[in-house]
Design a protein around this motif. Sequence first.
Motif, PDB file in Angstrom:
ATOM      1  N   HIS A  27       0.840  -1.195   0.000  1.00 53.34           N
ATOM      2  CA  HIS A  27       0.000   0.000   0.000  1.00 53.34           C
ATOM      3  C   HIS A  27       0.877   1.248   0.000  1.00 53.34           C
ATOM      4  O   HIS A  27       1.776   1.379   0.822  1.00 53.34           O
ATOM      5  N   LYS A  28       0.615   2.168  -0.938  1.00 49.16           N
ATOM      6  CA  LYS A  28       1.391   3.400  -1.021  1.00 49.16           C
ATOM      7  C   LYS A  28       0.468   4.580  -1.255  1.00 49.16           C
ATOM      8  O   LYS A  28      -0.677   4.430  -1.675  1.00 49.16           O
ATOM      9  N   ASP A  83      -1.003   9.632   6.704  1.00 44.02           N
ATOM     10  CA  ASP A  83      -0.657  10.769   7.564  1.00 44.02           C
ATOM     11  C   ASP A  83       0.608  11.467   7.061  1.00 44.02           C
ATOM     12  O   ASP A  83       0.706  12.699   7.088  1.00 44.02           O
ATOM     13  N   GLU A  84       1.583  10.693   6.599  1.00 43.17           N
ATOM     14  CA  GLU A  84       2.804  11.271   6.050  1.00 43.17           C
ATOM     15  C   GLU A  84       2.484  12.127   4.833  1.00 43.17           C
ATOM     16  O   GLU A  84       3.021  13.231   4.663  1.00 43.17           O
ATOM     17  N   GLY A  85       1.591  11.633   3.968  1.00 45.20           N
ATOM     18  CA  GLY A  85       1.201  12.391   2.784  1.00 45.20           C
ATOM     19  C   GLY A  85       0.449  13.659   3.133  1.00 45.20           C
ATOM     20  O   GLY A  85       0.664  14.717   2.530  1.00 45.20           O
ATOM     21  N   LYS A  86      -0.452  13.572   4.134  1.00 50.20           N
ATOM     22  CA  LYS A  86      -1.219  14.749   4.538  1.00 50.20           C
ATOM     23  C   LYS A  86      -0.321  15.816   5.144  1.00 50.20           C
ATOM     24  O   LYS A  86      -0.574  17.018   4.974  1.00 50.20           O
ATOM     25  N   THR A  87       0.723  15.373   5.820  1.00 51.19           N
ATOM     26  CA  THR A  87       1.677  16.330   6.382  1.00 51.19           C
ATOM     27  C   THR A  87       2.370  17.110   5.270  1.00 51.19           C
ATOM     28  O   THR A  87       2.556  18.337   5.365  1.00 51.19           O
ATOM     29  N   LEU A  88       2.759  16.413   4.203  1.00 50.13           N
ATOM     30  CA  LEU A  88       3.379  17.084   3.059  1.00 50.13           C
ATOM     31  C   LEU A  88       2.421  18.089   2.420  1.00 50.13           C
ATOM     32  O   LEU A  88       2.815  19.204   2.065  1.00 50.13           O
ATOM     33  N   ILE A  89       1.168  17.690   2.296  1.00 49.07           N
ATOM     34  CA  ILE A  89       0.181  18.599   1.702  1.00 49.07           C
ATOM     35  C   ILE A  89       0.010  19.852   2.549  1.00 49.07           C
ATOM     36  O   ILE A  89      -0.045  20.978   2.036  1.00 49.07           O
ATOM     37  N   ASP A  90      -0.080  19.675   3.879  1.00 45.62           N
ATOM     38  CA  ASP A  90      -0.226  20.833   4.765  1.00 45.62           C
ATOM     39  C   ASP A  90       0.960  21.785   4.649  1.00 45.62           C
ATOM     40  O   ASP A  90       0.808  23.005   4.777  1.00 45.62           O
ATOM     41  N   ASN A  91       2.148  21.215   4.365  1.00 50.03           N
ATOM     42  CA  ASN A  91       3.357  22.050   4.286  1.00 50.03           C
ATOM     43  C   ASN A  91       3.453  22.847   2.983  1.00 50.03           C
ATOM     44  O   ASN A  91       4.146  23.868   2.930  1.00 50.03           O
ATOM     45  N   ILE A  92       2.765  22.392   1.932  1.00 45.91           N
ATOM     46  CA  ILE A  92       2.961  23.045   0.626  1.00 45.91           C
ATOM     47  C   ILE A  92       1.705  23.683   0.042  1.00 45.91           C
ATOM     48  O   ILE A  92       1.792  24.445  -0.924  1.00 45.91           O
TER      49      ILE A  92
END
Length: 452
Positions: A27-28, A83-92
Amino acid sequence: LCYLSKRTFFNTFICLNKSSRQCPLIHKWMLSTLYRDTKFNAIVRDEEAEAEDAANVAAAAEKGKKQKPKGKIYKALECATEDEGKTLIDNIKEKPFTILSIEKKKGTEAPPRLYDLTGLQVDCNKKLGLSAEQTLSIIQSLYEKKVTTYPRVDTTFLPDDVYAKCPQTMNGLYQTKFAGIAPYAALIRPLGGAPLRKSKKVFDNSKVTDHHAIIPTGVIPQGLTELEQKVFDLVARAFIAAFYDDCKFETTTIMGEVKDNSDAGILFRTTGKVIIEEGWKVVFPNKSSRGETPNPSLPTETEAKEAGDTLPIFEKGESGPHTPTLSEKWTTPPKPYTDATLLRAMETAGKTVDDEELRDAMKENGIGRPSTRAAIIEKVVEKIQRNSRFTFYANPQQSIYSNSAYLPNIPFYEYDLPLCNYAETKKRLLFVGNMSYGPNTKGVDRFVENVF
């Protein structure tokens, strides 16, 4: 004997195919963003691939060969968790998207090769839903009706002496009509008034042994069935396309970046392809390489996808708002075999053999010959249907695999398949005069004596 040994090995292909579909999925999460209605995918440097490329360049240099390094190599940015992906989205998501570079490359694509038997069987399975055996039967019928050349061939080339006969063949295709319609007249007309193009990718005496590629004979077809017309159409269009110019296109690669809260930045990339001159592609009614719409009942298979998307005009340094998104992705096991993919697997079998000499022998010949592969498939299907207590799906428009948890015990001897291919290679060398009888054939003789 070789036929039986290849058939037992072929059963192993199906066993492996069954087990491959039972492997665990991964899963990715994939990051992308939408800028000016254009999707850009997040990427990162692929250090492993770059190191491998550098090692290949160094190895080539040691052998006195020059190999150009690929430069920077990128791969898709993958997030292990949502959660890792959502963190990236919040940062950019509140940061501007900036175009870093625009690279345009012009390229050409040569006409598809003429058909050998395996290539025709593959295309007929993908586009017409025919099994390998059905295709062989139809092309044999066309040969007996004298509208196509000898079908049981393993080359896609023509000898030089056929070139002089090509205008006559074109004339026959020009006059061909199906239901009162001349499907090839408009395609052949632009080729008139000048000598036909003679390409080394089509005419090469060194690539032809006893028979050449499958082409029309120039005899005007009469009384063909619907399926015969469709198979003849594939052969005819491949022949016509061989004399057209290359397709010319331009590929555009655009790199962008969004700075995150740490100012490290995340790279994004998109590509687009624009056809400048269609060339041979006008011969085919659709944009696929052979001009037929793939059979919708078959499993879709990635086969040389063209980007084909026309991108907006971007300028280096421009920036603006964007909309990042996260998409879920599951890795998938290899798809079950169809007649088309199975034929190609048989043609290139031997890649996993450790012994270098045997691997080279199998690489040259694969499993079976073009004229026997269809029969091998049918025999394998028949054998498993007869022995298995479970249902075996063998419809040519479906995947070929058993729904049972296991297949019956089928005798398989690891040594015989490579030796059969070794014998096939010896036969080829004898045929072209690169090997003499005597000591070179004793190994094959001993093998036959031992088995009996």
